[in-house]
Design an enzyme around this catalytic site. Structure first.
Site, PDB file in Angstrom:
ATOM      1  N   ARG A  91       2.362  -4.552 -49.298  1.00 15.13           N
ATOM      2  CA  ARG A  91       2.901  -4.960 -47.864  1.00 15.13           C
ATOM      3  C   ARG A  91       4.359  -5.122 -47.473  1.00 15.13           C
ATOM      4  O   ARG A  91       4.960  -5.804 -47.930  1.00 15.13           O
ATOM      5  CB  ARG A  91       2.176  -6.404 -47.651  1.00 15.13           C
ATOM      6  CG  ARG A  91       2.714  -6.945 -46.222  1.00 15.13           C
ATOM      7  CD  ARG A  91       1.960  -7.907 -45.849  1.00 15.13           C
ATOM      8  NE  ARG A  91       2.061  -9.050 -46.908  1.00 15.13           N
ATOM      9  CZ  ARG A  91       3.007  -9.915 -46.802  1.00 15.13           C
ATOM     10  NH1 ARG A  91       4.002  -9.607 -46.178  1.00 15.13           N
ATOM     11  NH2 ARG A  91       2.873 -11.009 -47.603  1.00 15.13           N
TER      12      ARG A  91
ATOM     13  N   HIS B 147       3.676 -10.616 -43.517  1.00 14.31           N
ATOM     14  CA  HIS B 147       2.168 -10.891 -43.633  1.00 14.31           C
ATOM     15  C   HIS B 147       1.401 -10.780 -41.944  1.00 14.31           C
ATOM     16  O   HIS B 147       0.688 -10.342 -41.857  1.00 14.31           O
ATOM     17  CB  HIS B 147       1.798 -12.256 -43.864  1.00 14.31           C
ATOM     18  CG  HIS B 147       0.344 -12.871 -43.986  1.00 14.31           C
ATOM     19  ND1 HIS B 147      -0.611 -12.075 -44.780  1.00 14.31           N
ATOM     20  CD2 HIS B 147      -0.255 -13.683 -43.041  1.00 14.31           C
ATOM     21  CE1 HIS B 147      -1.770 -12.808 -44.355  1.00 14.31           C
ATOM     22  NE2 HIS B 147      -1.521 -13.526 -43.427  1.00 14.31           N
TER      23      HIS B 147
ATOM     24  N   TYR C 291      10.338 -15.260 -50.008  1.00 15.13           N
ATOM     25  CA  TYR C 291       9.621 -15.412 -51.092  1.00 15.13           C
ATOM     26  C   TYR C 291       9.533 -13.914 -51.782  1.00 15.13           C
ATOM     27  O   TYR C 291       8.785 -13.944 -52.928  1.00 15.13           O
ATOM     28  CB  TYR C 291       8.141 -15.833 -50.810  1.00 15.13           C
ATOM     29  CG  TYR C 291       7.411 -14.839 -49.762  1.00 15.13           C
ATOM     30  CD1 TYR C 291       6.714 -13.719 -50.295  1.00 15.13           C
ATOM     31  CD2 TYR C 291       7.114 -15.404 -48.471  1.00 15.13           C
ATOM     32  CE1 TYR C 291       6.101 -12.987 -49.289  1.00 15.13           C
ATOM     33  CE2 TYR C 291       6.628 -14.669 -47.596  1.00 15.13           C
ATOM     34  CZ  TYR C 291       6.228 -13.398 -47.964  1.00 15.13           C
ATOM     35  OH  TYR C 291       5.543 -12.768 -46.726  1.00 15.13           O
TER      36      TYR C 291
END
Length: 418
Positions: free
Chosen positions: A301, A305, A314
């Site tokens: 990805r 998100h 992160y």
């Protein structure tokens, strides 16, 4: 087709450190989500540099894409480019306040277009909420997808018209819906007839995070014991929001299917040809009555998100750059150029088509208007429901309390100011 460039199996090991072929067991390293060990059976037909892969092990899969000529390859490229333009435009619309939320599919175009184009017209799809490319291949007007993210509709299209169910936001729950639908197809005698226009399969799409949900395990149980004609297509983009796959599984995800007695395959999810071939094989098994298949498309990805997420918290920019070099669209373009199938005028026309799509999306979304707050109570159930009716009444009274008349009435009811 023109001259075919091939890469021997040995060349597959020449991946950058931390890539999908890297196996790290050093517990002292930082967990970036990119070091999940990948088994040697990863199906790849096209390298990140656009070179065809020919090995004895992938011969059967190469046969499944042999019919894809230059026109077909350009078609797959066009699908991915327009899917990404939809993704980019929708993200911009959300940033401008025109959408409440939007889940990007940036970087996952090959997994979606490759698998979607392998489907037969009668096959049925149960998506999660990021399958914009699959929706496109099923004939859904992608503008209608934005009805849901604008907040004016629970879906936006007729599932029966496209054999493409509405998006499901409850993680993993739709895998049970897909399995149940497949069991129904099976009982209706639409499997194993030998008629290519009649035999029907079901495909359900979900992410790596969904495999941690009990619903997915239950779906695998039912599909296995009933030999249901369903394909479980897991897009492992390596991040369940902010949790890396390494925090969810000690083995490649497709190996979980073995415990249920379901054949599985791990495919390079940024390789549109490999995704097409793997899905075609799984569909053939389902159509013929051979039961379910689990496909893990190992991808990444590249975006957030959703538009409410900040991936910089992160993961590292170095990892993101590593995966940008494996961009699925660039990969296919390199193949087209190498095989003399690239056409500059066609590419310019495609860019213009993308611009027209962007303009249409902007006009469409802004023309939808703002949903009324009361609309949240509509179509929750097919018939009147006492709880929803009570909630609607309470909300109407709550909103009315902000008007001069409503405030006065509230004042009187409670014996003065509060």
């Amino acid at each position: 087709m023109n001259q075919q460039h091939t890469a021997p199996a040995a060349d597959l090991a020449a991946e950058p450190a931390g890539g999908p072929l890297a196996a790290s067991t050093d517990s002292g390293t930082t967990d970036t989500g990119a070091t999940l060990p990948v088994d040697a059976d990863l199906l790849q037909l096209l390298t990140p540099t656009g070179v065809r892969v020919e090995t004895p092990e992938n011969a059967a899969y190469r046969e499944r894409v042999a019919h894809l000529d230059a026109d077909a390859l350009r078609g797959l490229y066009r699908d991915m480019v327009l899917t990404r333009r939809f993704d980019d435009e929708s993200t911009s619309l959300q940033r401008q306040g025109e959408l409440g939320l939007f889940p990007q599919a940036l970087g996952q175009e090959a997994a979606q277009i490759g698998s979607g184009r392998a489907l037969a017209p009668q096959d049925y799809v149960f998506p999660s909420y990021r399958e914009h490319g699959v929706a496109y291949t099923r004939g859904v007007d992608v503008a209608d997808i934005l009805r849901q993210f604008r907040g004016i509709d629970h879906g936006g299209w007729d599932p029966d018209e496209h054999n493409f169910h509405l998006y499901t936001l409850v993680i993993g729950s739709h895998t049970l819906h897909a399995t149940g639908y497949a069991m129904g197809v099976q009982r209706d005698g639409l499997v194993g007839t030998g008629d290519a226009t009649k035999d029907t399969a079901v495909v359900t799409y979900f992410g790596d995070g969904a495999t941690s949900q009990g619903d997915v395990s239950e779906a695998l149980v039912f599909a296995a014991v009933n030999e249901s004609p369903v394909v479980f297509f897991c897009q492992n983009n390596q991040w369940a929001i902010s949790e890396p796959t390494t925090k969810q599984s000690r083995v490649p995800i497709h190996q979980r299917a073995h415990g249920f007695g379901i054949p599985s395959l791990r495919v390079d999810g940024n390789d549109v040809l490999a995704c097409y071939a793997a899905t075609a094989e799984a569909l053939e098994r389902a159509h013929s009555g051979g039961g379910p298949t689990f496909i893990e498309a190992y991808t990444y990805r590249m975006g957030a998100h959703t538009t409410s997420d900040d991936p910089t918290r992160y993961r590292t920019s170095e990892q993101e750059e590593l995966w940008r070099r494996r961009d699925p669209i660039d990969r296919l373009r390199l193949l087209l150029e190498a095989e003399g199938a690239w056409d500059e005028q066609w590419a310019a026309d495609l860019e213009a088509e993308g611009d027209a799509l962007g303009e249409r999306l902007r006009t469409f979304v802004r023309g939808l208007g703002r949903p009324s707050t009361e609309s949240m109570f509509e179509h929750v159930y097919a018939t009147e429901h006492a709880v929803v009716t009570a909630e609607r009444r309470w909300f109407e009274e709550y909103e009315a309390s902000f008007t001069d008349e409503g405030a006065s009435r509230t004042h009187d009811q409670h014996g003065g100011a509060r």
